[in-house]
Design a protein around this motif. Structure first.
Motif, PDB file in Angstrom:
ATOM      1  N   ILE A 124       6.136 -10.328   3.071  1.00 15.75           N
ATOM      2  CA  ILE A 124       7.225 -11.151   2.566  1.00 15.75           C
ATOM      3  C   ILE A 124       6.797 -11.741   1.234  1.00 15.75           C
ATOM      4  O   ILE A 124       5.632 -12.109   1.040  1.00 15.75           O
ATOM      5  CB  ILE A 124       7.607 -12.259   3.581  1.00 15.75           C
ATOM      6  N   VAL A 125       7.739 -11.776   0.294  1.00 13.86           N
ATOM      7  CA  VAL A 125       7.511 -12.366  -1.025  1.00 13.86           C
ATOM      8  C   VAL A 125       8.652 -13.343  -1.293  1.00 13.86           C
ATOM      9  O   VAL A 125       9.821 -12.996  -1.110  1.00 13.86           O
ATOM     10  CB  VAL A 125       7.462 -11.306  -2.135  1.00 13.86           C
ATOM     11  N   VAL A 126       8.311 -14.565  -1.700  1.00 17.12           N
ATOM     12  CA  VAL A 126       9.319 -15.605  -1.937  1.00 17.12           C
ATOM     13  C   VAL A 126       9.204 -16.096  -3.374  1.00 17.12           C
ATOM     14  O   VAL A 126       8.104 -16.468  -3.828  1.00 17.12           O
ATOM     15  CB  VAL A 126       9.157 -16.786  -0.967  1.00 17.12           C
ATOM     16  N   LEU A 127      10.307 -16.111  -4.072  1.00 15.85           N
ATOM     17  CA  LEU A 127      10.386 -16.700  -5.403  1.00 15.85           C
ATOM     18  C   LEU A 127      10.649 -18.193  -5.250  1.00 15.85           C
ATOM     19  O   LEU A 127      11.630 -18.596  -4.623  1.00 15.85           O
ATOM     20  CB  LEU A 127      11.513 -16.030  -6.198  1.00 15.85           C
ATOM     21  N   VAL A 128       9.775 -19.022  -5.805  1.00 16.18           N
ATOM     22  CA  VAL A 128       9.894 -20.484  -5.660  1.00 16.18           C
ATOM     23  C   VAL A 128       9.974 -21.095  -7.056  1.00 16.18           C
ATOM     24  O   VAL A 128       8.947 -21.346  -7.696  1.00 16.18           O
ATOM     25  CB  VAL A 128       8.703 -21.075  -4.880  1.00 16.18           C
ATOM     26  N   PRO A 129      11.179 -21.346  -7.564  1.00 17.19           N
ATOM     27  CA  PRO A 129      11.278 -21.929  -8.899  1.00 17.19           C
ATOM     28  C   PRO A 129      10.853 -23.392  -8.948  1.00 17.19           C
ATOM     29  O   PRO A 129      10.444 -23.886  -9.998  1.00 17.19           O
ATOM     30  CB  PRO A 129      12.776 -21.778  -9.237  1.00 17.19           C
ATOM     31  N   GLU A 130      10.928 -24.110  -7.815  1.00 15.18           N
ATOM     32  CA  GLU A 130      10.716 -25.554  -7.800  1.00 15.18           C
ATOM     33  C   GLU A 130       9.318 -25.897  -7.271  1.00 15.18           C
ATOM     34  O   GLU A 130       8.957 -25.514  -6.168  1.00 15.18           O
ATOM     35  CB  GLU A 130      11.761 -26.251  -6.922  1.00 15.18           C
ATOM     36  N   LEU A 131       8.566 -26.658  -8.041  1.00 12.89           N
ATOM     37  CA  LEU A 131       7.222 -27.055  -7.624  1.00 12.89           C
ATOM     38  C   LEU A 131       7.248 -27.854  -6.328  1.00 12.89           C
ATOM     39  O   LEU A 131       6.381 -27.701  -5.465  1.00 12.89           O
ATOM     40  CB  LEU A 131       6.558 -27.870  -8.737  1.00 12.89           C
ATOM     41  N   ASP A 132       8.256 -28.695  -6.143  1.00 12.83           N
ATOM     42  CA  ASP A 132       8.266 -29.564  -4.978  1.00 12.83           C
ATOM     43  C   ASP A 132       8.569 -28.820  -3.679  1.00 12.83           C
ATOM     44  O   ASP A 132       8.446 -29.390  -2.587  1.00 12.83           O
ATOM     45  CB  ASP A 132       9.257 -30.722  -5.173  1.00 12.83           C
ATOM     46  N   ARG A 133       8.959 -27.549  -3.747  1.00 11.79           N
ATOM     47  CA  ARG A 133       9.195 -26.771  -2.534  1.00 11.79           C
ATOM     48  C   ARG A 133       8.048 -25.802  -2.229  1.00 11.79           C
ATOM     49  O   ARG A 133       8.096 -25.050  -1.263  1.00 11.79           O
ATOM     50  CB  ARG A 133      10.499 -25.978  -2.658  1.00 11.79           C
ATOM     51  N   LEU A 134       7.043 -25.817  -3.053  1.00 13.80           N
ATOM     52  CA  LEU A 134       5.949 -24.866  -2.913  1.00 13.80           C
ATOM     53  C   LEU A 134       5.207 -25.068  -1.592  1.00 13.80           C
ATOM     54  O   LEU A 134       4.971 -24.113  -0.831  1.00 13.80           O
ATOM     55  CB  LEU A 134       4.996 -25.000  -4.093  1.00 13.80           C
ATOM     56  N   GLY A 135       4.843 -26.303  -1.280  1.00 14.22           N
ATOM     57  CA  GLY A 135       4.086 -26.589  -0.068  1.00 14.22           C
ATOM     58  C   GLY A 135       4.880 -26.292   1.187  1.00 14.22           C
ATOM     59  O   GLY A 135       4.353 -25.702   2.151  1.00 14.22           O
ATOM     60  N   GLU A 136       6.138 -26.702   1.193  1.00 11.09           N
ATOM     61  CA  GLU A 136       6.990 -26.468   2.365  1.00 11.09           C
ATOM     62  C   GLU A 136       7.187 -24.971   2.614  1.00 11.09           C
ATOM     63  O   GLU A 136       7.126 -24.511   3.766  1.00 11.09           O
ATOM     64  CB  GLU A 136       8.345 -27.144   2.158  1.00 11.09           C
ATOM     65  N   THR A 137       7.405 -24.222   1.540  1.00  6.36           N
ATOM     66  CA  THR A 137       7.607 -22.779   1.683  1.00  6.36           C
ATOM     67  C   THR A 137       6.351 -22.096   2.212  1.00  6.36           C
ATOM     68  O   THR A 137       6.408 -21.246   3.108  1.00  6.36           O
ATOM     69  CB  THR A 137       8.015 -22.160   0.337  1.00  6.36           C
ATOM     70  N   ARG A 138       5.211 -22.497   1.660  1.00  2.00           N
ATOM     71  CA  ARG A 138       3.953 -21.913   2.126  1.00  2.00           C
ATOM     72  C   ARG A 138       3.729 -22.212   3.608  1.00  2.00           C
ATOM     73  O   ARG A 138       3.314 -21.338   4.380  1.00  2.00           O
ATOM     74  CB  ARG A 138       2.781 -22.449   1.300  1.00  2.00           C
ATOM     75  N   LYS A 139       4.006 -23.438   4.036  1.00  2.00           N
ATOM     76  CA  LYS A 139       3.815 -23.808   5.436  1.00  2.00           C
ATOM     77  C   LYS A 139       4.731 -22.982   6.349  1.00  2.00           C
ATOM     78  O   LYS A 139       4.319 -22.561   7.449  1.00  2.00           O
ATOM     79  CB  LYS A 139       4.091 -25.297   5.631  1.00  2.00           C
ATOM     80  N   THR A 140       5.950 -22.741   5.910  1.00  2.00           N
ATOM     81  CA  THR A 140       6.881 -21.927   6.706  1.00  2.00           C
ATOM     82  C   THR A 140       6.317 -20.526   6.940  1.00  2.00           C
ATOM     83  O   THR A 140       6.381 -20.000   8.054  1.00  2.00           O
ATOM     84  CB  THR A 140       8.243 -21.830   6.002  1.00  2.00           C
ATOM     85  N   LEU A 141       5.737 -19.946   5.906  1.00  2.00           N
ATOM     86  CA  LEU A 141       5.173 -18.599   6.040  1.00  2.00           C
ATOM     87  C   LEU A 141       3.936 -18.608   6.934  1.00  2.00           C
ATOM     88  O   LEU A 141       3.762 -17.725   7.779  1.00  2.00           O
ATOM     89  CB  LEU A 141       4.826 -18.029   4.663  1.00  2.00           C
ATOM     90  N   VAL A 142       3.079 -19.609   6.763  1.00  2.00           N
ATOM     91  CA  VAL A 142       1.874 -19.711   7.600  1.00  2.00           C
ATOM     92  C   VAL A 142       2.260 -19.893   9.062  1.00  2.00           C
ATOM     93  O   VAL A 142       1.695 -19.246   9.960  1.00  2.00           O
ATOM     94  CB  VAL A 142       0.972 -20.864   7.115  1.00  2.00           C
ATOM     95  N   ASP A 143       3.223 -20.760   9.324  1.00  2.00           N
ATOM     96  CA  ASP A 143       3.657 -21.010  10.695  1.00  2.00           C
ATOM     97  C   ASP A 143       4.247 -19.760  11.343  1.00  2.00           C
ATOM     98  O   ASP A 143       4.232 -19.615  12.573  1.00  2.00           O
ATOM     99  CB  ASP A 143       4.698 -22.135  10.731  1.00  2.00           C
ATOM    100  N   ALA A 144       4.781 -18.846  10.508  1.00  2.00           N
ATOM    101  CA  ALA A 144       5.368 -17.609  11.022  1.00  2.00           C
ATOM    102  C   ALA A 144       4.318 -16.512  11.227  1.00  2.00           C
ATOM    103  O   ALA A 144       4.668 -15.398  11.626  1.00  2.00           O
ATOM    104  CB  ALA A 144       6.458 -17.108  10.076  1.00  2.00           C
TER     105      ALA A 144
END
Length: 401
Positions: free
Chosen positions: A345-365
């Motif tokens: 999976i590859v996610v485009l994250v334009p916003e710095l403030d969503r970087l941590g949350e997005t990474r955690k979602t992938l790790v949890d999955a």
């Protein structure tokens, strides 16, 4: 040295000269129909059940060679084309082959179609998903079927792709017959086994005059990570070629794989995944962009499936992907895509403030996650020489199971 003679049967006809070798054989192996027609004289016969050679049969052939007994294996068509020859050679058996016209050659001739551009895949065993994805991605595919992976099962997986299904059923048998139907009809019917399938986007197309068998090679001659000008889009929509190149590298598109391009925008990333051989589903909620995706896919010769809807609801019922590109960091979309079971999976994250949350979602999955910040600035022509346009920057996260 005593050898195993492998004889290809074309219908009820043996290759010229094969009768002599068969007449001397003490052990004959083959399908029931072949044994009934050509193996009655043998001291011993063994039934070849399917497309694979059982270990017990391989051992019996090895014992015959060791005892200097003559042995023959009867097959349909050409044993060297997705056939038993590989298993015999892997066992270390000395072989002599007498091939006949392959079933694929016969079927292509029946529908008057050159077949040098056909991609040939096997749907046997664990290869079924890969075979289906090649049928989704390519416009001319021959499928070697198997019980449970036949014309109906194949056609059922092609929902959303416009395909015609040609089926030659009861191959080599008394009820052999050719049918050409659409995918919907193919699902409804019960097909005699064994059978062979041609999956065609067009019944009338004869394919390009090609220098290489199996269809156009990948990647395409014009490469990938093309300039944004290669795609119709609108201002503010699109991914820089440099970002696209890295995303494709992490997605690993290839023949036999299925890629989801979620929040596809102009469709550029999914189209380039298709040019690298993958089957593609593009998901986009903006109707105007959907029109552009269709136009872009057509201009680049990519046959993708377009889903016009808003994820995550639009993802329901889609075939399971091997890789997913997510063009948004919306939490509910990332979470839904991470839950598909895709290998990558590859996610485009334009916003710095969503970087941590997005990474955690992938790790949890269950993904091992990495990423980077990408900045790109194009060169520009100035009266005084070369300049640099304003830089754009974004984050890219990728996960692998």
């Amino acid at each position: 040295m005593t050898t195993v003679t492998v004889v290809g049967v074309d219908g009820a006809v043996l290759p010229a000269g094969a009768e002599v070798a068969l007449g001397k054989s003490q052990l004959v192996v083959g399908a029931r129909t072949h044994l009934d027609a050509h193996g009655r004289h043998a001291e011993r016969t063994l039934i070849l059940g399917g497309h694979t050679v059982e270990d017990s049969i391989l051992q019996a052939l090895a014992d015959a060679v060791r005892a200097e007994e003559s042995a023959t294996v009867l097959v349909s068509g050409d044993a060297g084309f997705f056939g038993v020859l590989r298993a015999l050679r892997a066992k270390g058996l000395p072989v002599v082959t007498w091939p006949s016209v392959s079933e694929l050659q016969r079927m292509a001739a029946m529908i008057k179609r050159p077949w040098d551009d056909l991609t040939v895949v096997s749907a046997r065993g664990r290869d079924f998903r890969h075979a289906v994805n090649v049928c989704r991605a390519r416009k001319s595919v021959a499928v070697l079927t198997a019980p449970g992976a036949g014309p109906a099962e194949l056609a059922r997986e092609l929902d959303g792709w416009q395909r015609n299904i040609a089926v030659l059923e009861d191959l080599g048998g008394p009820a052999e017959k050719l049918f050409i139907v659409d995918a919907t009809e193919a699902v409804r019917r019960t097909w005699r086994e064994p059978n062979l399938v041609l999956c065609l986007a067009s019944l009338d197309a004869i394919g390009p005059d090609t220098w290489i068998a199996g269809g156009d090679p990948v990647p395409a001659a014009d490469g990938w990570a093309l300039d944004e000008s290669a795609y119709q889009t609108r201002a503010g929509v699109g991914i820089a070629p440099e970002v696209r190149a890295l995303a494709l590298a992490r997605l690993a598109p290839r023949p036999g794989a299925l890629i989801w391009d979620v929040c596809a925008g102009s469709g550029a990333l999914g189209i380039e995944a298709g040019k690298l051989g993958a089957a593609v589903v593009s998901i986009e909620r903006d109707p105007a962009l959907c029109i552009r995706i269709v136009a872009n896919a057509g201009s680049h010769g990519v046959d993708l499936r377009l889903v016009d809807g808003d994820p995550p609801n639009a993802l329901n019922g889609l075939p399971r992907p091997d890789s997913v590109f997510v063009g948004t960091s919306r939490p509910e979309v990332v979470r839904a895509c991470a839950g598909t079971g895709a290998d990558r999976i590859v996610v485009l994250v334009p916003e710095l403030d969503r970087l941590g949350e997005t990474r955690k979602t992938l790790v949890d999955a269950g993904y091992t996650v990495d990423g980077c910040q990408l900045s790109s600035a194009a060169l520009t022509e100035l009266p005084t020489g070369v300049g640099i346009a304003p830089a754009s920057s974004t984050f890219l996260l990728w996960g692998k199971r």
